[in-house]
Every structure is written in C-alpha cells, then in structure tokens.
Design an enzyme around this catalytic site. Structure first.
Site, PDB file in Angstrom:
ATOM      1  CB  SER A   1      -0.916   0.009   1.228  1.00 41.21           C
ATOM      2  OG  SER A   1      -0.164   0.289   2.403  1.00 41.21           O
TER       3      SER A   1
ATOM      4  CE  LYS B   1       0.592   1.909   9.049  1.00 48.74           C
ATOM      5  NZ  LYS B   1       0.005   2.436   7.787  1.00 48.74           N
TER       6      LYS B   1
END
Length: 259
Positions: free
Chosen positions: A71, A128
């Site tokens: 993504s 992240k």
C-alpha cells in the site's frame, strides 16, 4: 499463535530432520552401511530439504526477513511494489512463531521504520514509523506532530509527483519532517481534513506509530499503540522495486537505505 510462514518453516524443519535422523538411527541399530542408492525416496527428500529449510528458518527468524510493500501508507519513503529487508535482531532475538524475546539487544528509537504485527489482527504485518516512545505525550493538530509539547519541524518541498500505482498522490504536499534529528519525507493532502486529532499518551512497553503518507495511513491515531511484543524488526533496505503500472523494475530504488 500465528500460523504463518514461520510456522510452516518450523514444521518443515522438524519433519525433515526427524525423518532423516530416524533413518540414521535405524541404519546404526541394524548395522547397515549408508548407501545413497538404497535410500528410500522419502528419506532422500528429507535429507535434501532439511539443511535448506533449516538455513531459511534461521536467517528469516534471527537475521533478516523480506517483505513487500502492498500500500501507499508510507509514501514517499516506500512505494507500492518496493521489496524491503527487515533486521530481525535490532529489537532483540525472538523465537519463531511464538515471538517471545529471548535475548534483549535494543529498543526502537524515534524515527525508526518498523514492521510489526497489527494489534487488532496479529496475522497481518504492518509497517509504519515510530513517532512516540513509552511515556511520550504525542499531539497531532493541523497535520503537525508535537512530541512532549515540542513541534516537529516541517519544511515544504512543494507539490509531489506520483507515478505508477502511486499516481493518485500527485498534488499532495511533499515535506521533510524532523523528529529529534531524524529527517524523513512525508506527504500531506492539504484539502483533506484530519480525521483524528488530539493528544495521545504512550503507555509503558508500547509505541506510537504513523505512516509517512499522513492522510492515507491506518495507524496509531485510529487503533492505538503497538505493544513491544508485536515488533518484528526494523526495515533498513530496499532490495527490489517492481511497479507494473510504471516502468517495471525501479532500478533507481534498488539498494536504497531506509531512514
């Protein structure tokens, strides 16, 4: 328990090693000489695959593990189709499958790019950037981060030009953000309101993480902090990049050290 590829490797290593070991014990007890030509096919396969799966298991569990970026939540640092390597011992040596830490080596630092098991579904791996450490007070207002009351400095680089599968981010603002001396790129969509703002206190043994694509990231602002035991490792290198909607192999990205 997470029945993933690590679980498969553990099982495969155990079964092939057991078959090969039992056959050796059988030869010794029956006092038969070892003969490749008389070796049963099942034993031959076990003997051949055992060292391979063992080496893969050890490397993947304790040294380095490959991941693919699916993504755009970490754009522009990581693009869709990047293949990265993750250091598995940066935050301690852990047992495969169980993920229990057996050797304490280090802890995440602010600005690290980390892979972790998604707290709401540990079978899924997320990637992240660490924003808040245990005990930190993180505030997010008007698309800006405040760490313990201190704003993270941002410098605009202008309009971002996305390509391939990331073309939808064209027009976002490209900025360089400074987190306690760690500079990294982020994307902000100025016309899009921030869905979640406020103050977040990081509990002991947890980490507050965010995606570099701030308005297109499902992160700690929405579902909370990451427990230490969910950490998988620190991403450190792009070893391949493939975007079928752009130019195929992104040779310019291969070998990029992540920061």
């Amino acid at each position: 328990m997470d029945y993933d590829f690590s679980f498969f490797l553990v099982v495969a290593t155990f079964i092939t090693g057991l078959i090969w070991g039992l056959y050796l014990v059988y030869l010794k007890l029956s006092r038969q000489p070892f003969d490749y030509e008389k070796e049963p096919m099942l034993v031959e396969y076990a003997r051949s695959f055992f060292p391979i799966v063992l080496v893969v298991l050890l490397l993947r569990s304790f040294v380095v593990e490959p991941f693919r970026i699916p993504s755009g939540s970490m754009m522009p640092t990581l693009l869709i189709g990047d293949f990265i390597l993750v250091n598995k011992f940066s935050y301690g040596v852990r047992l495969p499958v169980l993920n229990n830490k057996v050797v304490d080596i280090g802890e995440p630092e602010r600005g690290d790019i980390v892979v972790f098991r998604y707290p709401k579904n540990p079978s899924v791996d997320y990637i992240k950037r660490v924003i808040g450490l245990p005990g930190d007070r993180i505030a997010y207002y008007d698309k800006k981060i405040y760490v313990n009351g201190k704003p993270a400095k941002q410098v605009s680089l202008g309009r971002y030009q996305g390509v391939g599968q990331g073309a939808n981010m064209t027009g976002a603002e490209h900025l360089v953000e400074n987190l306690d001396g760690v500079e990294h790129s982020i994307l902000i969509t100025r016309g899009l309101p921030s869905n979640v703002e406020g103050v977040f206190v990081v509990p002991k043994g947890h980490y507050f993480v965010m995606g570099d694509n701030r308005d297109n990231s499902n992160d700690s602002r929405y579902w909370g902090t990451v427990p230490e035991q969910n950490l998988v490792g620190e991403a450190f290198l792009i070893w391949m990049s493939w975007d079928w909607q752009h130019q195929g192999v992104g040779f310019d990205r291969i070998g990029t050290v992540l920061k």
